[in-house]
Design an enzyme around this catalytic site. Structure first.
Site, PDB file in Angstrom:
ATOM      1  N   ALA A  69     -22.958  16.276 -11.791  1.00 58.60           N
ATOM      2  CA  ALA A  69     -22.206  17.413 -12.331  1.00 58.60           C
ATOM      3  C   ALA A  69     -23.141  18.572 -12.682  1.00 58.60           C
ATOM      4  O   ALA A  69     -22.723  19.732 -12.703  1.00 58.60           O
ATOM      5  CB  ALA A  69     -21.405  16.989 -13.551  1.00 58.60           C
ATOM      6  N   SER A 196     -17.755  14.170 -12.811  1.00 57.40           N
ATOM      7  CA  SER A 196     -18.869  13.301 -12.434  1.00 57.40           C
ATOM      8  C   SER A 196     -18.460  11.823 -12.438  1.00 57.40           C
ATOM      9  O   SER A 196     -17.701  11.388 -13.306  1.00 57.40           O
ATOM     10  CB  SER A 196     -20.013  13.529 -13.430  1.00 57.40           C
ATOM     11  OG  SER A 196     -21.172  12.857 -13.022  1.00 57.40           O
ATOM     12  N   CYS A 317     -29.175  14.744 -21.772  1.00 59.20           N
ATOM     13  CA  CYS A 317     -30.186  15.638 -21.208  1.00 59.20           C
ATOM     14  C   CYS A 317     -30.988  16.316 -22.307  1.00 59.20           C
ATOM     15  O   CYS A 317     -32.087  16.767 -22.091  1.00 59.20           O
ATOM     16  CB  CYS A 317     -29.538  16.731 -20.364  1.00 59.20           C
ATOM     17  SG  CYS A 317     -28.231  16.137 -19.329  1.00 59.20           S
TER      18      CYS A 317
HETATM   19  N1  PLP Z   1     -21.303  18.326 -18.349  1.00 59.98           N
HETATM   20  C1  PLP Z   1     -20.997  17.517 -19.378  1.00 59.98           C
HETATM   21  C2  PLP Z   1     -19.936  17.948 -20.342  1.00 59.98           C
HETATM   22  C3  PLP Z   1     -21.663  16.304 -19.553  1.00 59.98           C
HETATM   23  O1  PLP Z   1     -21.339  15.512 -20.570  1.00 59.98           O
HETATM   24  C4  PLP Z   1     -22.661  15.950 -18.613  1.00 59.98           C
HETATM   25  C5  PLP Z   1     -23.439  14.716 -18.800  1.00 59.98           C
HETATM   26  O2  PLP Z   1     -23.837  14.367 -19.903  1.00 59.98           O
HETATM   27  C6  PLP Z   1     -22.935  16.820 -17.541  1.00 59.98           C
HETATM   28  C7  PLP Z   1     -22.227  17.999 -17.454  1.00 59.98           C
HETATM   29  C8  PLP Z   1     -23.951  16.489 -16.518  1.00 59.98           C
HETATM   30  O3  PLP Z   1     -23.485  15.452 -15.692  1.00 59.98           O
HETATM   31  P1  PLP Z   1     -24.437  14.721 -14.641  1.00 59.98           P
HETATM   32  O4  PLP Z   1     -25.157  13.666 -15.402  1.00 59.98           O
HETATM   33  O5  PLP Z   1     -23.518  14.156 -13.598  1.00 59.98           O
HETATM   34  O6  PLP Z   1     -25.351  15.747 -14.089  1.00 59.98           O
END
Ligand code: PLP
Length: 373
Positions: A69, A196, A317
């Site tokens: 995502a 995702s 992250c």
């Molecule tokens: N957006 C949101 C709201 C999320 O919670 C996350 C993951 O923690 C992401 C984006 C990123 O997803 P991905 O791990 O698939 O890159």
């Protein structure tokens, strides 16, 4: 081990592993090739795409399959970016995969607005209304906050967009909403929606981006022209099929009812303890914030880890970075922010499991407080 960090990632359904074997070892063909076998794979991807659209509540548009995502969000914002006298509007609550793209645009001299959050964790619609105008090129507002579980009202945001900047592109990061809370994009003006697989018991390494009008997006990199020329590269066939399997195995309504009760039982099991504050934003029951007065969230996380309970500190992250930009924006004090922990559930957990976790949390908190006092 009791796993309460499901907003970070989820355990994959065993059924997905079988799908992986099928599409990696048996039906391993490249969907761009011209053979009958390859054409069949292409047909299966198209069918999966249609099912994803149905799941999002729309009948037209496309789904691009990406690697995560983070990529979907980058593709949405950078793909919709146009040079010129345009303005870009983001909620202040966005995940780093949106927020840091916005920060980079700002650094590059682009006009960027960050709209503050209201006390309930939702984007403040009055503040949003103030910044939207005919020069707005893109609005990016997440559906469910990965930090607080707050749910933004996509219909209200859509109405503002239609009234104040009908030509703007509306992007929504739906990672914590997709297959968790019931919704339909049909009644909204959402142009781009990210989701995702690994947050819904699918595999890591595959995600989606719904695109209402694929001509509104520029590709991020050049290549063989796969996926309508917008996302070149051989499709992750096994990943897409596993993602589709995870969706097929999910009953959104039944899961939601179960998780609502899970959360209630979990919160009840903590009530006896003074100093544990349940920071509830009345949003998605999958996500719950706890504040441990007088103890750092990070200290709790490690002590709980030792005691067999896994919790999170917010976005995976950014978990290694101090502080929590989202809670601060909502108005929590520095001390509260530092003492916060994110708990997140999945629909396959039992009441006993989360009640047991609650008891362990209380014991661990008491023990640390006693040692500190
Ligand atoms: N957006 C949101 C709201 C999320 O919670 C996350 C993951 O923690 C992401 C984006 C990123 O997803 P991905 O791990 O698939 O890159």
């Amino acid at each position: 081990m009791i796993y309460l960090d499901n907003a970070g990632t989820t355990k994959m359904f065993e059924e997905c592993a079988a799908v992986h074997k099928t599409f990696s070892c048996d039906a391993f063909f490249n969907p761009s090739a011209l053979t009958n076998e390859a054409v069949e794979i292409e047909r299966l991807i198209k069918r999966a795409e249609k099912n994803f659209l149905k799941e999002l509540g729309v009948s037209d548009g496309n789904v691009l399959f990406t690697g995560c995502a983070t990529e979907s969000n980058n593709l949405a914002i950078k793909g919709a970016f146009r040079s010129g006298d345009w303005e870009y509007v983001f909620s202040a609550g966005e995940h780093p995969s949106v927020y840091n793209v916005a920060k980079k645009l700002e650094l590059d001299g682009v006009k960027v607005y960050f709209v503050p959050l209201a006390k309930n964790g939702q984007v403040d619609l009055n503040e949003l209304e103030k910044v939207l105008n005919k020069k707005t090129r893109l609005i990016s507002v997440m559906h469910v906050s990965n930090e607080t579980g707050a749910i933004n009202d996509l219909e209200a945001v859509s109405k503002l967009k239609e009234r104040l900047c009908p030509r703007a592109v509306l992007h929504v990061d739906g990672v914590q909403a997709f297959e968790k809370i019931p919704f339909s994009l049909r009644k909204t003006s959402v142009d781009l929606y990210s989701f995702s697989a690994h947050k819904i018991h699918g595999p890591k390494g595959v995600a989606g981006l719904y695109v209402k009008n694929k001509d509104s997006l520029k590709e991020l990199f050049q290549g063989g022209g796969q996926q309508y020329g917008v996302r070149s590269g051989t499709e992750n066939v096994s990943g897409i099929m596993q993602f589709a399997k995870a969706v097929e195995l999910t009953d959104v309504e039944a899961n939601l009812a179960h998780v609502q009760e899970l959360k209630k039982r979990f919160v009840d099991s903590l009530k006896c303890e003074d100093g544990i504050v349940n920071a509830d934003f009345g949003g998605s029951p999958y996500i719950q914030n706890l504040i441990f007065n007088g103890v750092k969230g990070e200290t709790m996380l490690h002590a709980l880890n030792k005691a067999g309970v896994i919790v999170g500190l917010g976005s995976a992250c950014s978990a290694k970075k101090a502080g929590n930009r989202i809670l601060e924006n909502i108005g929590f004090s520095k001390d509260e922010v530092i003492s916060s922990v994110r708990v997140s559930f999945n629909a396959y957990q039992t009441f006993e499991e989360v009640e047991k976790a609650g008891k362990i949390i209380v014991d661990v908190y008491r023990d640390i407080k006693e040692r500190v006092a």
